[in-house]
Write a protein that holds these residues in place. Structure first.
Motif: not given
Length: 208
Positions: A37, A41, A160, A164
């Motif tokens: 994460a 970001l 993302s 992920f």
């Protein structure tokens, strides 16, 4: 949906999807499930900062400053070559790369590496600040910022998905052999990117 937004989204995706040093690092950390994460970001926010700076006019200044480009060029080459050596060392050591067998990478270390892949590669400035900035400014005073919003959204969506989604590869990378192959590819990629920067005469062509 707004045409300027969709154009920015598509243009940004076309530039960032190519696997380069930054993407390879996020992929590796995603497979290891380490600080995903935070890295997503960081990469997305960095892209947004550079894209908006380009739309605001920084691209013209950067493009015409040979000194800044030279510093980024040689500094980036040294950084990429060094990380390639580390990847090659992991290939040689081998067994410490099995998931769960190695100690986790610290958040500070992970972010520092990602910072290097992001800001020490001159191509990131050419793609985001110069190129996207120039294209955005063809969409008018209001449309350029809508284009920028689309470009920033593309970065968030891509990182993302990369970070992920990489965990889906975890079963494959439960074996040392898979890590050896990945790190071999990463090492060769880093050295190739470093060589490209040194031989590019200030016009790097390596993907980010």
């Amino acid at each position: 949906m707004n045409a300027d937004f969709m154009t920015g989204l598509a243009t940004s995706l076309a530039l960032i999807i190519a696997i380069g040093s930054q993407n390879a690092y996020v992929l590796r950390q995603g497979i290891r499930r380490e600080h995903v994460a935070a890295l997503v970001l960081f990469c997305s926010a960095s892209d947004a900062l550079l894209i908006l700076a380009g739309i605001g006019g920084a691209g013209v200044v950067l493009r015409d400053n040979a000194t800044l480009m030279a510093v980024a060029r040689y500094g980036g080459a040294v950084f990429l070559a060094g990380y390639g050596i580390l990847a090659a060392r992991r290939v040689w050591v081998g067994d410490h790369m099995v998931l769960g067998a190695a100690g986790p990478t610290g958040l500070g270390t992970a972010l520092a590496a990602c910072f290097g892949f992001t800001f020490l590669n001159p191509h990131v400035y050419l793609d985001t600040v110069v190129l996207l900035g120039a294209v955005a400014n063809q969409h008018g005073e209001d449309g350029r910022w809508v284009f920028g919003a689309g470009a920033c959204t593309a970065s968030l969506l891509w990182f993302s998905a990369l970070g992920f989604g990489a965990r889906l590869l975890a079963p494959l990378f439960a074996r040392t052999t898979a890590w050896r192959v990945l790190d071999s590819v990463i090492a060769l990629m880093m050295w190739a990117l470093a060589a490209t920067l040194l031989l590019s005469d200030g016009q790097p062509a390596a993907p980010v």
